[in-house]
Design a protein around this motif. Structure first.
Motif, PDB file in Angstrom:
ATOM      1  N   ALA A  52     -42.235 -32.716  13.456  1.00  0.00           N
ATOM      2  CA  ALA A  52     -40.837 -32.351  13.677  1.00  0.00           C
ATOM      3  C   ALA A  52     -40.592 -31.880  15.098  1.00  0.00           C
ATOM      4  CB  ALA A  52     -40.419 -31.251  12.698  1.00  0.00           C
ATOM      5  N   ALA A  53     -39.492 -32.339  15.683  1.00  0.00           N
ATOM      6  CA  ALA A  53     -39.076 -31.905  17.011  1.00  0.00           C
ATOM      7  C   ALA A  53     -37.597 -31.559  16.993  1.00  0.00           C
ATOM      8  CB  ALA A  53     -39.364 -32.987  18.052  1.00  0.00           C
ATOM      9  N   ASP A  54     -37.193 -30.710  17.905  1.00  0.00           N
ATOM     10  CA  ASP A  54     -35.814 -30.236  17.989  1.00  0.00           C
ATOM     11  C   ASP A  54     -34.902 -31.346  18.518  1.00  0.00           C
ATOM     12  OD1 ASP A  54     -34.221 -27.585  19.954  1.00  0.00           O
ATOM     13  OD2 ASP A  54     -33.488 -28.761  18.268  1.00  0.00           O
ATOM     14  N   ALA A  55     -33.870 -31.701  17.737  1.00  0.00           N
ATOM     15  CA  ALA A  55     -32.914 -32.731  18.147  1.00  0.00           C
ATOM     16  C   ALA A  55     -31.592 -32.132  18.600  1.00  0.00           C
ATOM     17  CB  ALA A  55     -32.676 -33.715  17.004  1.00  0.00           C
ATOM     18  N   GLY A  56     -31.571 -30.835  18.885  1.00  0.00           N
ATOM     19  CA  GLY A  56     -30.359 -30.199  19.372  1.00  0.00           C
ATOM     20  C   GLY A  56     -30.309 -30.168  20.887  1.00  0.00           C
ATOM     21  N   GLU A  66     -45.068 -43.106  14.068  1.00  0.00           N
ATOM     22  CA  GLU A  66     -44.865 -44.542  13.883  1.00  0.00           C
ATOM     23  C   GLU A  66     -43.421 -44.895  13.565  1.00  0.00           C
ATOM     24  OE1 GLU A  66     -48.023 -46.213  11.251  1.00  0.00           O
ATOM     25  OE2 GLU A  66     -48.690 -44.123  11.217  1.00  0.00           O
ATOM     26  N   VAL A  67     -42.635 -43.906  13.200  1.00  0.00           N
ATOM     27  CA  VAL A  67     -41.224 -44.104  12.876  1.00  0.00           C
ATOM     28  C   VAL A  67     -40.502 -42.797  13.167  1.00  0.00           C
ATOM     29  CG1 VAL A  67     -41.607 -43.463  10.466  1.00  0.00           C
ATOM     30  CG2 VAL A  67     -39.582 -44.791  11.067  1.00  0.00           C
ATOM     31  N   LEU A  68     -39.240 -42.888  13.550  1.00  0.00           N
ATOM     32  CA  LEU A  68     -38.413 -41.707  13.786  1.00  0.00           C
ATOM     33  C   LEU A  68     -37.306 -41.653  12.741  1.00  0.00           C
ATOM     34  CD1 LEU A  68     -37.988 -41.914  17.675  1.00  0.00           C
ATOM     35  CD2 LEU A  68     -39.558 -40.429  16.402  1.00  0.00           C
ATOM     36  N   VAL A  69     -37.047 -40.457  12.227  1.00  0.00           N
ATOM     37  CA  VAL A  69     -35.944 -40.232  11.295  1.00  0.00           C
ATOM     38  C   VAL A  69     -35.126 -39.070  11.840  1.00  0.00           C
ATOM     39  CG1 VAL A  69     -35.268 -39.617   8.954  1.00  0.00           C
ATOM     40  CG2 VAL A  69     -37.279 -41.059   9.326  1.00  0.00           C
ATOM     41  N   GLY A  70     -33.812 -39.282  12.011  1.00  0.00           N
ATOM     42  CA  GLY A  70     -32.989 -38.258  12.636  1.00  0.00           C
ATOM     43  C   GLY A  70     -31.777 -37.859  11.827  1.00  0.00           C
ATOM     44  N   VAL A  71     -31.464 -36.554  11.857  1.00  0.00           N
ATOM     45  CA  VAL A  71     -30.210 -36.007  11.337  1.00  0.00           C
ATOM     46  C   VAL A  71     -29.650 -35.139  12.453  1.00  0.00           C
ATOM     47  CG1 VAL A  71     -29.083 -34.681   9.520  1.00  0.00           C
ATOM     48  CG2 VAL A  71     -31.139 -36.001   8.990  1.00  0.00           C
ATOM     49  N   HIS A  72     -28.761 -35.703  13.254  1.00  0.00           N
ATOM     50  CA  HIS A  72     -28.286 -35.034  14.463  1.00  0.00           C
ATOM     51  C   HIS A  72     -26.976 -35.676  14.899  1.00  0.00           C
ATOM     52  CE1 HIS A  72     -29.953 -38.674  16.141  1.00  0.00           C
ATOM     53  NE2 HIS A  72     -31.156 -38.349  15.702  1.00  0.00           N
ATOM     54  N   LEU A  73     -26.460 -35.292  16.050  1.00  0.00           N
ATOM     55  CA  LEU A  73     -25.187 -35.818  16.526  1.00  0.00           C
ATOM     56  C   LEU A  73     -25.316 -37.272  16.984  1.00  0.00           C
ATOM     57  CD1 LEU A  73     -23.822 -32.814  18.632  1.00  0.00           C
ATOM     58  CD2 LEU A  73     -23.456 -33.321  16.208  1.00  0.00           C
ATOM     59  N   SER A  74     -24.195 -37.996  16.936  1.00  0.00           N
ATOM     60  CA  SER A  74     -24.194 -39.390  17.369  1.00  0.00           C
ATOM     61  C   SER A  74     -24.454 -39.540  18.864  1.00  0.00           C
ATOM     62  CB  SER A  74     -22.859 -40.056  17.019  1.00  0.00           C
ATOM     63  OG  SER A  74     -22.872 -40.561  15.702  1.00  0.00           O
ATOM     64  N   SER A  75     -24.095 -38.540  19.648  1.00  0.00           N
ATOM     65  CA  SER A  75     -24.391 -38.605  21.079  1.00  0.00           C
ATOM     66  C   SER A  75     -25.897 -38.665  21.309  1.00  0.00           C
ATOM     67  CB  SER A  75     -23.790 -37.396  21.800  1.00  0.00           C
ATOM     68  OG  SER A  75     -24.179 -36.182  21.176  1.00  0.00           O
ATOM     69  N   VAL A  76     -26.657 -37.979  20.471  1.00  0.00           N
ATOM     70  CA  VAL A  76     -28.117 -38.045  20.536  1.00  0.00           C
ATOM     71  C   VAL A  76     -28.599 -39.396  20.015  1.00  0.00           C
ATOM     72  CG1 VAL A  76     -30.253 -37.038  19.622  1.00  0.00           C
ATOM     73  CG2 VAL A  76     -28.394 -35.551  20.386  1.00  0.00           C
ATOM     74  N   ARG A  77     -27.951 -39.898  18.963  1.00  0.00           N
ATOM     75  CA  ARG A  77     -28.338 -41.209  18.417  1.00  0.00           C
ATOM     76  C   ARG A  77     -28.221 -42.308  19.468  1.00  0.00           C
ATOM     77  NH1 ARG A  77     -24.112 -43.044  16.452  1.00  0.00           N
ATOM     78  NH2 ARG A  77     -24.063 -44.941  17.697  1.00  0.00           N
ATOM     79  N   VAL A  78     -27.157 -42.287  20.238  1.00  0.00           N
ATOM     80  CA  VAL A  78     -26.960 -43.310  21.266  1.00  0.00           C
ATOM     81  C   VAL A  78     -28.125 -43.294  22.258  1.00  0.00           C
ATOM     82  CG1 VAL A  78     -25.506 -44.020  23.197  1.00  0.00           C
ATOM     83  CG2 VAL A  78     -24.455 -43.333  21.029  1.00  0.00           C
ATOM     84  N   ALA A  79     -28.520 -42.102  22.708  1.00  0.00           N
ATOM     85  CA  ALA A  79     -29.622 -41.989  23.666  1.00  0.00           C
ATOM     86  C   ALA A  79     -30.945 -42.436  23.052  1.00  0.00           C
ATOM     87  CB  ALA A  79     -29.724 -40.549  24.171  1.00  0.00           C
ATOM     88  N   LEU A  80     -31.198 -42.048  21.807  1.00  0.00           N
ATOM     89  CA  LEU A  80     -32.443 -42.438  21.147  1.00  0.00           C
ATOM     90  C   LEU A  80     -32.486 -43.939  20.881  1.00  0.00           C
ATOM     91  CD1 LEU A  80     -32.790 -39.483  18.622  1.00  0.00           C
ATOM     92  CD2 LEU A  80     -34.335 -39.973  20.526  1.00  0.00           C
ATOM     93  N   VAL A 137     -18.676 -39.172  20.836  1.00  0.00           N
ATOM     94  CA  VAL A 137     -18.334 -40.490  20.314  1.00  0.00           C
ATOM     95  C   VAL A 137     -17.853 -40.469  18.868  1.00  0.00           C
ATOM     96  CG1 VAL A 137     -20.766 -40.966  19.763  1.00  0.00           C
ATOM     97  CG2 VAL A 137     -19.168 -42.867  20.040  1.00  0.00           C
ATOM     98  N   TRP A 138     -18.485 -39.697  17.971  1.00  0.00           N
ATOM     99  CA  TRP A 138     -18.083 -39.747  16.563  1.00  0.00           C
ATOM    100  C   TRP A 138     -16.657 -39.247  16.333  1.00  0.00           C
ATOM    101  CZ3 TRP A 138     -17.403 -35.554  12.974  1.00  0.00           C
ATOM    102  CH2 TRP A 138     -17.076 -35.997  11.680  1.00  0.00           C
ATOM    103  N   PRO A 139     -16.257 -38.074  16.852  1.00  0.00           N
ATOM    104  CA  PRO A 139     -14.870 -37.655  16.643  1.00  0.00           C
ATOM    105  C   PRO A 139     -13.850 -38.628  17.231  1.00  0.00           C
ATOM    106  CG  PRO A 139     -16.211 -35.787  17.307  1.00  0.00           C
ATOM    107  CD  PRO A 139     -17.045 -37.010  17.518  1.00  0.00           C
ATOM    108  N   ARG A 140     -14.099 -39.132  18.414  1.00  0.00           N
ATOM    109  CA  ARG A 140     -13.121 -40.027  19.035  1.00  0.00           C
ATOM    110  C   ARG A 140     -12.970 -41.326  18.238  1.00  0.00           C
ATOM    111  NH1 ARG A 140     -10.787 -38.807  23.723  1.00  0.00           N
ATOM    112  NH2 ARG A 140     -11.543 -36.972  24.867  1.00  0.00           N
ATOM    113  N   ALA A 141     -14.073 -41.880  17.776  1.00  0.00           N
ATOM    114  CA  ALA A 141     -13.988 -43.104  16.982  1.00  0.00           C
ATOM    115  C   ALA A 141     -13.325 -42.842  15.634  1.00  0.00           C
ATOM    116  CB  ALA A 141     -15.384 -43.689  16.785  1.00  0.00           C
ATOM    117  N   SER A 142     -13.639 -41.710  15.010  1.00  0.00           N
ATOM    118  CA  SER A 142     -13.022 -41.368  13.729  1.00  0.00           C
ATOM    119  C   SER A 142     -11.520 -41.164  13.883  1.00  0.00           C
ATOM    120  CB  SER A 142     -13.664 -40.100  13.154  1.00  0.00           C
ATOM    121  OG  SER A 142     -15.028 -40.314  12.853  1.00  0.00           O
ATOM    122  N   HIS A 143     -11.112 -40.501  14.954  1.00  0.00           N
ATOM    123  CA  HIS A 143      -9.687 -40.268  15.183  1.00  0.00           C
ATOM    124  C   HIS A 143      -8.944 -41.570  15.438  1.00  0.00           C
ATOM    125  CE1 HIS A 143     -10.195 -35.762  16.415  1.00  0.00           C
ATOM    126  NE2 HIS A 143     -10.722 -36.052  15.239  1.00  0.00           N
TER     127      HIS A 143
END
Length: 307
Positions: free
Chosen positions: A97-101, A121-135, A195-201
């Motif tokens: 586990a690593a910090d995704a904040g 061997e695999v990454l699993v994330g629960v974090h903001l979409s701004s982090v998802r884009v970078a990853l 990105v997530w709030p702007r796209a949702s709005h």
């Protein structure tokens, strides 16, 4: 690095950020409760094959840190249950586990250490979409990367699996119901600035206008900039029927507490797509009048209405 073992599940947690808000004694107690619920315990020695090393990326700093510990506990529980059933193709699961904040570039560096130094061997994330884009940009086509939360849609990178619901799945039902049954015609949109709030709005605005409503305001606040009082002021001035909010974690908590403290909750409805159990508990019962939330997993909860 701190390593702990929960029965047959090993956790490596890396202290990449200062003052990560994790209560070690609480975590140990939770792991003990999970272990006590298993009929038997399997050690890594019981498996003939080497472990599958999964890099778990959950936040322990920033606005979204409010759900970080529960995400980690849930992952440990899931891994322990899978190992109890023989692991994945006969291989036990080992969580790293690593910090995704925080800053997305810093999260990418932590994830690279999990992959290059520690053999994830695999990454699993629960974090903001701004982090998802970078990853996604860093790991697409390199190793599988699973992004679990709801998000704005459009992820098509090779090897990136975004499995959460998107706005066109999440919001049509509640938005239509509120417009038809609660006379929600005038909407005000507030969210954090990424990105997530702007796209949702964008999606909600189009839906509301196509169905005879109107958007009387749309405002954003940078994460961690302490602007929720300004957002509440703007809502009070606009006098909408409903506020659609895409505020996350601690930002959502402070906004809704202030909203209720100002007496707006009795006359103005609120609809959120990002309130889960941790955030709802922090908001508090006294601040939830006319507060609605939409999420697909609600249908699977063992509540009276679902049965």
């Amino acid at each position: 690095m701190a390593r702990q073992t929960a029965g047959d599940v090993r956790i490596d947690r890396y202290q990449h950020a200062r003052n990560i808000p994790v209560n070690r004694s609480a975590r140990a107690a939770a792991l003990g409760q999970w272990k006590s619920g298993f009929s038997r315990s399997l050690s890594f020695a019981a498996f003939p094959k080497k472990p599958v090393r999964i890099g778990l990326l959950v936040p322990f700093q920033g606005a979204d840190a409010i759900w970080g510990p529960s995400c980690q506990y849930s992952a440990v529980l899931a891994a322990a249950e899978l190992n109890e059933r023989g692991g994945i193709l006969g291989r036990p699961i080992e969580l790293l586990a690593a910090d995704a904040g925080g800053n997305p570039d810093a999260v990418v560096k932590r994830a690279l250490e999990l992959v290059e130094r520690d053999g994830a061997e695999v990454l699993v994330g629960v974090h903001l979409s701004s982090v998802r884009v970078a990853l996604s940009q860093a790991f697409a086509g390199r190793i599988p990367y699973v992004f679990a939360p709801l998000y704005e849609g459009g992820e098509e990178q090779v090897g990136v699996f975004a499995i959460g619901e998107v706005p066109e799945q999440q919001f049509p039902g509640p938005a239509r119901w509120l417009m038809e049954n609660r006379k929600a015609g005038r909407w005000f949109l507030v969210g954090n600035d990424y990105v997530w709030p702007r796209a949702s709005h964008h999606w909600v605005r189009r839906f509301v206008e196509e169905n005879g409503g109107c958007v009387v305001g749309e405002e954003y606040a940078g994460i961690g900039q302490g602007q929720t009082e300004r957002l509440v002021d703007l809502v009070a001035q606009a006098r909408p029927d409903i506020v659609f909010q895409s505020l996350v974690g601690a930002e959502c908590v402070t906004f809704n507490r202030s909203f209720a403290r100002r007496g707006l909750g009795e006359s103005v409805m609120r609809l959120s797509g990002a309130i889960e159990e941790n955030t709802l508990l922090a908001i508090g019962l006294d601040s939830t009048a006319n507060l609605y939330c939409a999420a697909g997993y609600f249908n699977a909860l063992g509540t009276y209405d679902n049965h």
